[in-house]
Design an enzyme around this catalytic site. Structure first.
Site, PDB file in Angstrom:
ATOM      1  N   GLN A   1       3.575  -3.188  -0.752  1.00 51.37           N
ATOM      2  CA  GLN A   1       3.811  -1.806  -0.322  1.00 51.37           C
ATOM      3  C   GLN A   1       2.560  -1.179   0.284  1.00 51.37           C
ATOM      4  O   GLN A   1       2.420   0.037   0.314  1.00 51.37           O
ATOM      5  CB  GLN A   1       4.314  -0.967  -1.500  1.00 51.37           C
ATOM      6  CG  GLN A   1       5.662  -1.450  -2.033  1.00 51.37           C
ATOM      7  CD  GLN A   1       6.203  -0.561  -3.131  1.00 51.37           C
ATOM      8  OE1 GLN A   1       6.580   0.583  -2.903  1.00 51.37           O
ATOM      9  NE2 GLN A   1       6.256  -1.089  -4.339  1.00 51.37           N
TER      10      GLN A   1
ATOM     11  N   ASP B   1      -3.542   4.831  -9.442  1.00 57.27           N
ATOM     12  CA  ASP B   1      -2.174   4.566  -8.979  1.00 57.27           C
ATOM     13  C   ASP B   1      -2.225   4.163  -7.508  1.00 57.27           C
ATOM     14  O   ASP B   1      -3.114   4.580  -6.764  1.00 57.27           O
ATOM     15  CB  ASP B   1      -1.349   5.849  -9.156  1.00 57.27           C
ATOM     16  CG  ASP B   1       0.136   5.620  -8.937  1.00 57.27           C
ATOM     17  OD1 ASP B   1       0.576   4.458  -8.947  1.00 57.27           O
ATOM     18  OD2 ASP B   1       0.860   6.622  -8.765  1.00 57.27           O
ATOM     19  N   GLU B   2      -1.263   3.341  -7.068  1.00 60.85           N
ATOM     20  CA  GLU B   2      -1.149   2.929  -5.654  1.00 60.85           C
ATOM     21  C   GLU B   2      -2.476   2.366  -5.138  1.00 60.85           C
ATOM     22  O   GLU B   2      -2.952   2.732  -4.054  1.00 60.85           O
ATOM     23  CB  GLU B   2      -0.709   4.127  -4.781  1.00 60.85           C
ATOM     24  CG  GLU B   2       0.562   4.823  -5.241  1.00 60.85           C
ATOM     25  CD  GLU B   2       1.836   4.053  -4.931  1.00 60.85           C
ATOM     26  OE1 GLU B   2       1.734   2.859  -4.547  1.00 60.85           O
ATOM     27  OE2 GLU B   2       2.927   4.611  -5.090  1.00 60.85           O
TER      28      GLU B   2
ATOM     29  N   LYS C   1       6.549   1.431 -12.696  1.00 58.05           N
ATOM     30  CA  LYS C   1       5.096   1.629 -12.550  1.00 58.05           C
ATOM     31  C   LYS C   1       4.643   2.932 -13.201  1.00 58.05           C
ATOM     32  O   LYS C   1       3.684   2.946 -13.978  1.00 58.05           O
ATOM     33  CB  LYS C   1       4.746   1.623 -11.056  1.00 58.05           C
ATOM     34  CG  LYS C   1       3.363   2.135 -10.718  1.00 58.05           C
ATOM     35  CD  LYS C   1       3.118   2.053  -9.230  1.00 58.05           C
ATOM     36  CE  LYS C   1       3.907   3.040  -8.424  1.00 58.05           C
ATOM     37  NZ  LYS C   1       3.443   4.431  -8.552  1.00 58.05           N
ATOM     38  N   THR C   2       5.315   4.031 -12.878  1.00 62.14           N
ATOM     39  CA  THR C   2       4.913   5.336 -13.423  1.00 62.14           C
ATOM     40  C   THR C   2       5.060   5.357 -14.938  1.00 62.14           C
ATOM     41  O   THR C   2       4.219   5.913 -15.652  1.00 62.14           O
ATOM     42  CB  THR C   2       5.756   6.460 -12.783  1.00 62.14           C
ATOM     43  OG1 THR C   2       5.622   6.386 -11.363  1.00 62.14           O
ATOM     44  CG2 THR C   2       5.293   7.828 -13.247  1.00 62.14           C
TER      45      THR C   2
ATOM     46  N   ARG D   1      13.796   1.758  -1.354  1.00 60.45           N
ATOM     47  CA  ARG D   1      14.055   3.142  -1.777  1.00 60.45           C
ATOM     48  C   ARG D   1      15.503   3.285  -2.232  1.00 60.45           C
ATOM     49  O   ARG D   1      15.850   4.243  -2.925  1.00 60.45           O
ATOM     50  CB  ARG D   1      13.830   4.140  -0.620  1.00 60.45           C
ATOM     51  CG  ARG D   1      12.434   4.220  -0.010  1.00 60.45           C
ATOM     52  CD  ARG D   1      11.343   4.353  -1.017  1.00 60.45           C
ATOM     53  NE  ARG D   1      10.795   3.045  -1.361  1.00 60.45           N
ATOM     54  CZ  ARG D   1      10.135   2.772  -2.471  1.00 60.45           C
ATOM     55  NH1 ARG D   1       9.956   3.701  -3.382  1.00 60.45           N
ATOM     56  NH2 ARG D   1       9.661   1.564  -2.701  1.00 60.45           N
TER      57      ARG D   1
END
Length: 724
Positions: free
Chosen positions: A249, A218-219, A32-33, A601
């Site tokens: 998420q 983002d998010e 994603k980043t 994670r």
């Protein structure tokens, strides 16, 4: 183009789409980043001015990491991008236009602790019972109203039914008034006040609409109503919007995040392109398949198929423990094995839990086994009392209207100005409608205050006046160092010479180091700039990998991070999920998403632990293992043996075994389900909780507390109980 070289086909398509708005559904560990940073670089390389790009994140850490990556792709142009957290970007806009909404640009930003303190003072002023109206809960409720854009007037008109509602609206109203008088905003105001500004000042809104040609978020699944409205207000006409997120998420519903924002993005914005990043680069196949098997139980989600080309990897280990001490011991043993086996650093290991209270037993065990650790989201550095006290001094120097900060430092260090004198000064301030700072200048008019204390107040006021004058003449570091020196705090802590005072001394020295570092990085930074950064610091921003530590944190704080080895602990019903049977499907789905975030994670190895008993709320609780463990695909898991069993060849006795022996088996009940603490249902008395079991066999007596009928003692063979 070099920018596109390292992207997979779907990532590349998402980056190259710049002619329309788009939603990038980015599964856990799918890059994603990377996509966000490469997209921004691609926009710049294709003619977009960096200053016309607005990129919004949820943590300073994410913003800094993204900016560094973009710099590597396009160089110094990256510095011109409007990039930061929602709160920091809109705080910047508010500072530029604060006068338009009745504030001055040096307004203070209150964190949650400051807000709770203000609520407490408001409750005292209104003479309402703090036993009935707990400040922290009231502050949370006020925050919730603001997140949903419910003003005091909205609440008064639409939600006041009971006496409690009437009291709440009075507190809410006075709280907001005091914020304004203090020239202060709370965190929620940083998102609400820009909407007020844009509504009242159409020209200012038009200016920002013209400035921003591309908005990236983002998010996006974590946005609340205010954040959604801000994006809608700014994305006007030709402005394109690119949101990146993962509905799986979305874990912040409790603080106002609205999952419908991402689920309905296609309807809310015109001509939207949808891209799904489904290749996971982080986790092994076993970890990913195990996590996918759990999240598939959620009905309310965007369908996607997360997959990986990574190795199969080890199976997910499930560890059954006697209690929280046994759990902490077994985790410590597994960590030692992992370090030896994988040759990894302690920084590559994380222990994740649902609530902060679970860290205590872990800390005891890790200290005993000499395994260094750091806690993220415990008492954060900038929340420590002595640090907050010095920061409060800086706040008062920047904003003399900040009553809360001034009250905080009245007796730091001790000046003998008691609460009674302060209350009389406050009454004087309210009566004359002047600030508390101005009241200090007129202390000799407050005749109820003793002459000795009046002199102390005057000396304190002279000290503050001196540094208010110096703040524009000295650098931030010079100003703070001189102030700390004159206050004599470090000297006092050294003279006390206790472990606690030495730690406080070190914390103040560390604060001075941080201010020096900030001043070096930001040559022309003002005291307002520094205070804004400190106020908006999130706990995850303090993650320190410069030394070797195992990381302990809640799952909420772990979002966006990754570790080679992860332990998810406390997987029992009523703890994780924390929701009970009586919560809504939406609550359980959010808990399941939280578990999914925790699992994803882990890169190499994942452990899930559960205990048969746990000390909670002052009593030993016996709960079933979490439904989430049961939902993990059995093909991906392995049940670990207790290391003491392996060494001794026999099972270690626990408190649980000593207490119950085989009573439950002789009752014909299942040890895994029926026990003290189990919730049960009776056809006459309804639902209740087992408090005690006496004797064994069919004649055993079971004591149950029924919710509607109180405590009952029943004989096992006649009880006719069913498990809830």
């Amino acid at each position: 183009m070099k920018i596109l070289e390292s992207l997979n086909p779907v990532q590349r398509e998402a980056v190259e789409c710049i002619k329309s708005s788009q939603m990038i559904v980015a599964g856990a560990g799918s890059g994603k980043t990377k996509v966000l940073t490469h997209k921004i670089a691609y926009l710049i390389e294709n003619g977009y001015e960096p200053s016309s790009i607005l990129a919004l994140t949820f943590t300073n850490k994410a913003a800094q990491e993204m900016k560094e990556r973009i710099k590597k792709l396009v160089g110094k142009k990256a510095d011109e991008i409007w990039m930061g957290t929602f709160h920091s970007v809109f705080a910047k806009i508010l500072r530029d236009h604060a006068d338009k909404i009745g504030y001055s640009r040096n307004f203070s930003i209150y964190d949650r602790e400051d807000s709770v303190q203000l609520v407490q003072h408001v409750i005292q002023e209104l003479e309402i019972s703090q036993d009935l109206y707990i400040p922290s809960r009231i502050q949370h409720k006020i925050s919730n109203q603001k997140n949903h854009l419910i003003t005091v007037e909205n609440y008064r008109q639409n939600f006041v039914v009971t006496l409690a509602d009437q009291h709440f609206v009075k507190i809410y109203e006075l709280y907001d008034s005091r914020l304004k008088e203090n020239n202060a905003m709370d965190f929620d105001d940083l998102l609400i006040k820009p909407l007020v500004l844009f509504k009242n000042e159409p020209k200012i809104l038009a200016n920002y609409r013209n400035r921003f040609k591309y908005i990236l978020v983002d998010e996006y699944q974590d946005t609340n109503k205010a954040q959604y409205n801000l994006i809608k207000e700014l994305s006007f006409n030709k402005t394109k919007v690119c949101v990146v997120g993962d509905d799986a998420q979305s874990i912040y519903g409790w603080r106002g995040a609205d999952i419908s924002n991402i689920l309905s993005f296609e309807k809310d914005f015109q001509k939207v392109q949808i891209y799904k990043l489904e290749q996971n680069y982080r986790s092994t196949k076993n970890i990913l398949n195990g996590a996918n098997s759990v999240i598939s139980n959620n009905k309310n989600q965007l369908k996607k198929n997360l997959w990986t080309e990574n190795k199969e990897g080890e199976k997910i280990s499930i560890i059954r423990c006697s209690d929280e001490k046994d759990e902490a011991y077994q985790i410590s043993m597994q960590i030692k094995k992992e370090i030896q086996k994988r040759k990894i650093s302690l920084n590559d290991i994380a222990i994740l839990y649902r609530t902060n209270a679970q860290s205590r037993a872990l800390e005891d065990a890790l200290r005993r086994e000499k395994l260094p650790y750091q806690i993220i989201g415990g008492v954060e550095f900038y929340r420590r009392k002595e640090v907050k006290d010095i920061v409060a001094y800086l706040r008062v120097l920047a904003n003399q209207s900040d009553e809360e900060s001034l009250l905080r430092i009245m007796n730091f260090p001790q000046r003998g100005i008691g609460n009674t004198s302060i209350e009389k000064m406050l009454a004087f301030s309210r009566r004359l409608d002047i600030t508390f700072f101005k009241t200090m200048a007129r202390i000799f008019e407050v005749i109820e205050v003793k002459e000795r204390i009046q002199k102390n107040v005057k000396q304190f006021k002279l000290l503050l006046d001196k540094y208010v004058q110096l703040k524009d003449k000295l650098s931030l570091y010079e100003l703070t160092s001189a102030l700390v020196d004159e206050l004599g705090i470090i000297k006092t802590f050294k003279e006390e010479n206790t472990k606690d005072s030495m730690q406080k001394n070190m914390n103040i020295q560390e604060l001075l180091n941080a201010i020096h570092e900030f001043s070096q990085k930001n040559k022309n930074a003002t005291i307002d700039d520094y205070l804004a950064e400190v106020s908006l610091m999130a706990s995850v921003d303090e993650l320190n990998n410069s030394t070797q530590h195992i990381t302990l944190m809640t799952v909420h704080n772990a979002k966006g991070l990754e570790f080679d080895v992860c332990f998810i602990i406390g997987l029992e019903e009523d703890l994780f999920p924390i929701s009970s049977k009586y919560d809504t499907d939406a609550d359980i789905e959010e808990e399941r998403r939280l578990f999914y975030v925790a699992c994803t994670r882990a890169k190499e190895k994942l452990y899930l632990t559960h205990a048969r008993s746990r000390y909670r709320f002052g009593e030993v609780a016996y709960q079933d293992r979490s439904r989430f463990i049961n939902e993990v695909d059995p093909a991906t898991v392995f049940n670990e043996k207790d290391p003491t069993e392996v060494r001794s060849g026999r099972k270690r006795k626990s408190f649980y075994d000593d207490l119950y022996n085989d009573d439950l088996d002789e009752l014909g009940l299942d040890r895994r389900t029926y026990r003290v603490g189990s919730r049960v249902s009776h056809e006459v008395f309804g639902s209740g909780k087992i408090l005690a079991i006496e004797g064994n066999g069919e004649e055993a007596k079971i004591t149950i507390h029924f919710e509607d009928h109180g405590k009952k003692k029943m004989v096992a063979k006649y009880a006719r109980l069913s498990l809830i």
